[in-house]
Design an enzyme around this catalytic site. Structure first.
Site, PDB file in Angstrom:
ATOM      1  N   ARG A  43      -6.577 -17.183  18.276  1.00  0.00           N
ATOM      2  CA  ARG A  43      -5.149 -17.481  18.252  1.00  0.00           C
ATOM      3  C   ARG A  43      -4.710 -18.469  19.325  1.00  0.00           C
ATOM      4  NH1 ARG A  43      -2.261 -11.605  16.995  1.00  0.00           N
ATOM      5  NH2 ARG A  43      -2.688 -11.624  14.758  1.00  0.00           N
TER       6      ARG A  43
ATOM      7  N   HIS B  15       3.931 -13.225  21.528  1.00  0.00           N
ATOM      8  CA  HIS B  15       3.649 -12.163  20.561  1.00  0.00           C
ATOM      9  C   HIS B  15       3.115 -10.892  21.203  1.00  0.00           C
ATOM     10  CE1 HIS B  15       2.668 -10.386  16.728  1.00  0.00           C
ATOM     11  NE2 HIS B  15       1.369 -10.385  16.957  1.00  0.00           N
TER      12      HIS B  15
END
Length: 507
Positions: A268, A328
């Protein structure tokens, strides 16, 4: 034993249920309604559904690889060893994971996984299904649930946690306990753009810092690569890319391969930086192209995303969606061992509040729900056991030459939460450098000393955010090299000698 669990996501709910089932008297405290927080928003799924050729060892290898060399191998081993039992438990509690046509559990694949091992429910509503099942299980027990009750601080007496103070109905109160399990989530509201709900303000981490507990790895903040811009930010699950969607720049080119051979399925941190960099270079948004999957498949596999994108005026079966990264997940937190024990006797931490060592510098997709379930259960199981030190020695972070200047911030911009969020987005976001981190720390410390006494939830949240921001900035300054989600534009020529230079004992 009287046990207080703070937080009602998967980690807190699991800990509360297991503690109750082991015979303890449990009080569950949650700032909002039961089942709030990040868990019900989780789309992708739970890692650990192994198929042919896959298993715990392969899952552990992928987790260690994604973590940039900073995962704790024993914590990863605990995660994958207990995963099957926790998934079976979720099934037994009523979580209806999706099934393949032959009746077997359906498995998806996400970035940095070498196998399809992600279990999902309702297509892209996994967290909501888990939250609903666990909340229903709690409600069938005599667990005392106190909703709309905010954690203020830990009560520490003679070096041991003896309860918490809370804010409820505008007044402070104390809840006594023999053990406290923190499960308050992360601190996504530090950032201007985040997938986290409004209540994720670092309350548990801040309370632990004020009590003197060790924290670590706060510099490792994962930015989800693909969110749909707007208010609020809406996450577009990594599972969409796992099913075959691709990222394209304004020329239609799949640019992520420039950064990593796995392209859209790279870790990510790599994908998020690639998206941000390409958008900045071209001056136009990057797009997620799922048109090749077809309208029927998108609506069936991702019903929530399909509905929300259409509500916002997009037909993603016909047109690519603009995407941007957003804060996140926090890989760091309160330092724990493999049983949730912290550096203060009687205090446990689980889920995103904890730094278990599972995630290292970059969390492997869909390990967060599994971690909450595994370590929530492990903490409850440890309640009756002996207390042992988490670490033999907690190193302090390296000092900086700017200490005197940091103590005297001078002229400050006006404080409000939006200003703090913009500051951290700019200076401790996807890309960092020493001068920006130092400037941000001066501002944060100046704001903190000028903050008025907290009298309501919002003010207490601001106090917590400033404290966690200070610790995050110090951790980022203490790690001068780039690794995983912590990317320095001015890296030092050699790596620091300490394995975890960002461990902090106090604020």
């Amino acid at each position: 034993m009287n046990v207080v669990v703070v937080g009602s996501g998967i980690a807190g709910l699991t800990a509360a249920l297991h503690a109750h089932e082991l015979g303890h008297a449990v009080t569950l405290v949650t700032k909002g309604a039961l089942g709030g927080g990040c868990t019900p928003l989780a789309q992708g799924g739970v890692a650990g559904g192994y198929g042919p050729g896959d298993g715990p060892a392969a899952h552990a290898a992928d987790t260690l690889s994604a973590g940039g060399g900073l995962c704790e191998p024993t914590a990863v081993d605990a995660l994958v060893a207990d995963g099957a039992a926790r998934i079976a438990e979720l099934l037994a509690r009523g979580v209806a994971f999706d099934r393949a046509p032959d009746g077997a559990l359906a498995r998806g694949r996400e970035a940095a996984h070498n196998h399809a091992r992600i279990l999902h429910a309702g297509g892209d509503a996994t967290g909501a299904a888990i939250s609903a099942a666990l909340c229903a299980a709690v409600q069938r027990t005599p667990i005392s649930v106190r909703e709309r009750t905010m954690l203020l601080d830990l009560t520490v007496e003679a070096g041991r946690v003896r309860g918490i103070t809370v804010l409820r109905d505008g007044g402070a109160a104390e809840i006594r306990a023999d053990a406290v399990i923190l499960a308050t989530g992360g601190a996504g509201q530090l950032y201007a753009h985040t997938t986290n709900p409004a209540e994720t303000t670092g309350d548990g981490i801040a309370a632990a810092l004020r009590a003197g507990a060790a924290v670590a790895d706060l510099e490792f903040v994962q930015f989800h690569p693909t969110t749909l811009p707007g208010v609020p930010v809406f996450l577009l699950s990594e599972a969409v890319r796992g099913e075959g969607a691709v990222l394209r720049d304004s020329d239609g080119r799949r640019f992520v391969f420039d950064s990593h051979p796995d392209g859209e399925l790279a870790p990510r941190d790599v994908v998020a930086r690639a998206i941000a960099g390409q958008a900045a270079r071209q001056g136009t948004p990057v797009h997620l192209d799922a048109t090749g999957l077809g309208a029927d498949a998108l609506a069936r596999r991702f019903p929530t995303i399909d509905r929300v994108t259409r509500d916002r005026g997009y037909d993603w079966s016909r047109e690519p969606l603009p995407v941007t990264p957003a804060a996140h997940y926090l890989m760091g937190g309160v330092v724990t061992d493999r049983h949730g024990r912290t550096t203060i006797p009687g205090l446990y931490a689980v889920g995103e509040t904890a730094r278990t060592g599972v995630h290292g510098a970059n969390r492997l997709a869909s390990n967060s729900l599994l971690e909450g379930a595994v370590f929530g259960a492990r903490a409850a199981a440890a309640l009756d056991g002996p207390w042992s030190p988490v670490v033999d020695r907690i190193p302090s972070p390296p000092s900086t030459t700017e200490d005197d200047e940091l103590a005297s911030p001078g002229t400050l911009p006006p404080f409000d939460r939006a200003a703090l969020q913009r500051l951290l987005w700019d200076e401790v976001g996807l890309r960092r450098n020493g001068s920006g981190l130092q400037r941000a720390l001066r501002v944060v410390r100046g704001w903190a000393v000028r903050l008025a006494p907290a009298i309501d939830v919002r003010a207490h949240e601001d106090r917590n955010l400033l404290l966690v921001a200070d610790a995050t900035l110090r951790a980022a300054l203490a790690r001068p090299v780039s690794v995983g989600a912590h990317h320095r534009d001015d890296p030092a020529p050699v790596a620091p000698t300490m394995a975890h230079p960002s461990i902090l004992e106090t604020a």
